[in-house]
Write a protein that holds these residues in place. Structure first.
Motif, PDB file in Angstrom:
ATOM      1  N   HIS A 424     -12.321  53.254 -35.880  1.00 21.37           N
ATOM      2  CA  HIS A 424     -12.259  52.648 -37.207  1.00 21.37           C
ATOM      3  C   HIS A 424     -12.474  51.141 -37.070  1.00 21.37           C
ATOM      4  O   HIS A 424     -11.912  50.503 -36.177  1.00 21.37           O
ATOM      5  CB  HIS A 424     -10.899  52.896 -37.864  1.00 21.37           C
ATOM      6  N   LEU A 425     -13.286  50.588 -37.947  1.00 14.83           N
ATOM      7  CA  LEU A 425     -13.502  49.150 -38.009  1.00 14.83           C
ATOM      8  C   LEU A 425     -13.153  48.690 -39.417  1.00 14.83           C
ATOM      9  O   LEU A 425     -13.756  49.143 -40.396  1.00 14.83           O
ATOM     10  CB  LEU A 425     -14.955  48.812 -37.689  1.00 14.83           C
ATOM     11  N   VAL A 426     -12.167  47.809 -39.511  1.00 21.70           N
ATOM     12  CA  VAL A 426     -11.648  47.370 -40.812  1.00 21.70           C
ATOM     13  C   VAL A 426     -11.880  45.872 -40.969  1.00 21.70           C
ATOM     14  O   VAL A 426     -11.590  45.089 -40.051  1.00 21.70           O
ATOM     15  CB  VAL A 426     -10.143  47.669 -40.941  1.00 21.70           C
ATOM     16  N   THR A 448      -8.539  40.264 -53.075  1.00 20.91           N
ATOM     17  CA  THR A 448      -8.514  40.847 -51.732  1.00 20.91           C
ATOM     18  C   THR A 448      -9.597  41.898 -51.614  1.00 20.91           C
ATOM     19  O   THR A 448      -9.792  42.713 -52.538  1.00 20.91           O
ATOM     20  CB  THR A 448      -7.150  41.499 -51.437  1.00 20.91           C
ATOM     21  N   PHE A 449     -10.288  41.880 -50.479  1.00 24.28           N
ATOM     22  CA  PHE A 449     -11.288  42.922 -50.226  1.00 24.28           C
ATOM     23  C   PHE A 449     -10.928  43.638 -48.932  1.00 24.28           C
ATOM     24  O   PHE A 449     -10.657  43.000 -47.902  1.00 24.28           O
ATOM     25  CB  PHE A 449     -12.693  42.333 -50.113  1.00 24.28           C
ATOM     26  N   PHE A 450     -10.897  44.961 -48.987  1.00 23.90           N
ATOM     27  CA  PHE A 450     -10.582  45.806 -47.841  1.00 23.90           C
ATOM     28  C   PHE A 450     -11.765  46.744 -47.630  1.00 23.90           C
ATOM     29  O   PHE A 450     -12.154  47.491 -48.538  1.00 23.90           O
ATOM     30  CB  PHE A 450      -9.308  46.605 -48.114  1.00 23.90           C
ATOM     31  N   GLU A 451     -12.344  46.694 -46.425  1.00 24.39           N
ATOM     32  CA  GLU A 451     -13.478  47.574 -46.105  1.00 24.39           C
ATOM     33  C   GLU A 451     -13.174  48.335 -44.831  1.00 24.39           C
ATOM     34  O   GLU A 451     -12.845  47.737 -43.797  1.00 24.39           O
ATOM     35  CB  GLU A 451     -14.754  46.763 -45.925  1.00 24.39           C
ATOM     36  N   ARG A 452     -13.285  49.651 -44.910  1.00 23.30           N
ATOM     37  CA  ARG A 452     -13.059  50.503 -43.738  1.00 23.30           C
ATOM     38  C   ARG A 452     -14.342  51.260 -43.408  1.00 23.30           C
ATOM     39  O   ARG A 452     -14.920  51.932 -44.258  1.00 23.30           O
ATOM     40  CB  ARG A 452     -11.926  51.501 -44.010  1.00 23.30           C
ATOM     41  N   ASN A 453     -14.780  51.137 -42.157  1.00 23.64           N
ATOM     42  CA  ASN A 453     -15.916  51.902 -41.642  1.00 23.64           C
ATOM     43  C   ASN A 453     -15.401  52.795 -40.522  1.00 23.64           C
ATOM     44  O   ASN A 453     -14.965  52.294 -39.471  1.00 23.64           O
ATOM     45  CB  ASN A 453     -16.999  50.962 -41.112  1.00 23.64           C
TER      46      ASN A 453
END
Length: 476
Positions: A424-426, A448-453
């Motif tokens: 996981h890359l956050v 706030t920005f949260f991105e999970r790849n």
């Protein structure tokens, strides 16, 4: 708002022996004990040293280390919680005996299926009780670490008929260190052994609610009513708090509209005062929301373990330090939380009229973290477990402790050990503006920005971006 420490005007978290609903009740008890213990007091100039109640020469010697008593109390805590689960709550997992112990010892550690809040919040609090048993029997931060591990091992092997779990051992132990030291420090601030009457009673009760192990011991020893000098390390050189409350929107497919209240505490300040012992300076932040089933949506601790000055001349100061981090995020849109240890580089530039620019860079080794996963069902959870690395930076401008403008950003990489195989890359980032209105009241907003790849070995890659926006009133 800055706090005057040690003055009479100042008044200022769930047993988790089991699973599921019992742990939630214990977390509610923790919150009820913490909230009444915090209140506002007078403003204080940002760089002013704080007065003590007593002459430093009159401070009592440190409590002698009592290894046997500390170990006995750690064991007694486990017996008490197990007895409550077994004979009051009548929980099936608490029905243990020789057969269960043999099975646990023969099989060894596995990964459990508890919900996120139990594993990532409740178990660290349970560990904090072991930690405080050692702290209250004369051990410092470093000495209390081993007792926390011993208490966690005792519970995992002998207090449940569920197989012992890796994640519980790590979260209870490492999370217990961070929560335990914060609780010990805050409960020390509540106490004043020279106070009498109603004030003395109020302080002892408040400290006992915040730190039940210490409160119990003070009553047993008679310290709760005995007049004595206060140890000088019970009060930090400076202490501040701020509260925010307002509206929160999370764009998670269908938008989530909530109200929130946030409390941030600043204990000490490594960029102005020495860090002679672990957690002489720490930040504690907690956010409460109205989301369904999630009273606490965020909790974080960042405690300084040791600091090395690199530059201290004129208006500038640079420090290199070691830190312990506790992170917990449980929104209706995602879960992310874990235990980590790392290094940090901190910078402060003092501008005219007390304004200051601060920067911080942190590199952390994540011991263990849980993160939302669409394909973790094979592990019986909705999140994966694994270690990793994290990098973050903070930039702020304001007048301590009021940050008028702040930018936080960071990246976390996690490798799955249990759950859906993969990585996981956050990426996370928050921009906050908090403008003074009058006196100690401000008006602000944050984005706030949260991105999970998530890159799975056996499944398609998942990428999710979740923005959050808040508007609020603040009190400093």
């Amino acid at each position: 708002m800055a706090f005057r420490v040690g003055e009479a005007s100042m008044h200022h978290s769930q047993w988790c022996g089991g699973r599921g609903q019992a742990a939630r009740w214990r977390k509610a008890a923790l919150l009820l004990s913490l909230l009444p213990s915090l209140a506002w007091t007078n403003d204080l100039p940002a760089d002013a040293p704080l007065a003590r109640d007593e002459d430093e020469d009159a401070a009592p010697p440190p409590r002698p280390r009592q290894f046997g008593w500390a170990l006995a109390e750690v064991t007694a805590i486990n017996l008490a919680v197990w007895g409550f689960d077994r004979y009051v709550l009548n929980k099936d997992f608490a029905r243990v005996g020789l057969d269960a112990w043999r099975t646990n010892l023969r099989t060894g550690f596995v990964w459990d299926q508890d919900d996120f809040s139990t594993n990532q919040f409740a178990h660290p609090y349970h560990g904090s009780t072991y930690f405080n048993a050692a702290r209250d029997h004369g051990f410092g931060y470093w000495g209390a670490l081993g007792f926390t591990l011993v208490g966690s091992v005792q519970w995992e092997l002998f207090a449940e008929n569920h197989l012992p779990s890796f994640n519980d051992l790590i979260n209870t132990t490492v999370g217990g260190w961070a929560q335990g030291e914060v609780i010990y420090r805050l409960s020390s601030m509540m106490l004043d052994q020279r106070a009498t009457g109603t004030e003395r009673a109020a302080r002892e009760v408040t400290a006992g609610l915040l730190n039940p192990v210490r409160g119990f011991n003070r009553v047993v020893r008679g310290d709760a009513w005995r007049s004595a000098p206060n140890p000088k390390d019970w009060q930090p050189p400076v202490f501040a708090s701020l509260a925010r409350a307002g509206y929160l929107n999370i764009d998670a497919g269908p938008p989530l509209n909530q109200f929130f209240a946030e409390l941030d505490l600043r204990y000490g300040d490594a960029l102005r005062f020495p860090v002679d012992a672990p957690f002489d300076a720490f930040n504690l932040g907690v956010q409460f929301t109205t989301g369904e089933g999630r009273l606490i949506s965020r909790a974080e601790i960042r405690g300084a373990l040791a600091m090395l000055p690199l530059e201290n001349g004129g208006n500038e100061r640079v420090l290199l330090g070691a830190f312990q981090h506790f992170d917990y995020n449980d929104t209706q849109a995602y879960e992310l939380g874990g235990q980590s240890i790392g290094a940090g580089l901190m910078y402060r530039y003092l501008a005219p009229r007390g304004r200051e620019l601060r920067l911080a860079l942190h590199l952390r080794g994540v011991v263990l973290a849980g993160i939302t996963s669409e394909y973790a069902e094979r592990a019986g959870r909705d999140y994966d477990y694994g270690p990793g690395l994290a990098f973050s930076f903070d930039v702020s401008y304001g007048r301590w402790p009021w940050e008028y403008l702040k930018l936080q950003a960071g990246t976390t990489w996690l490798h799955t050990l249990n759950g859906a195989d993969g990585n996981h890359l956050v990426h996370e980032g928050t921009l906050l503006l908090d403008v003074p209105l009058f006196a100690n009241v401000g008006l602000g907003a944050s984005f706030t920005f949260f991105e999970r790849n998530s890159f799975f070995r056996d499944f398609d890659t998942v990428s999710r971006g979740i923005p959050q926006a808040r508007v609020f009133l603040s009190v400093h």
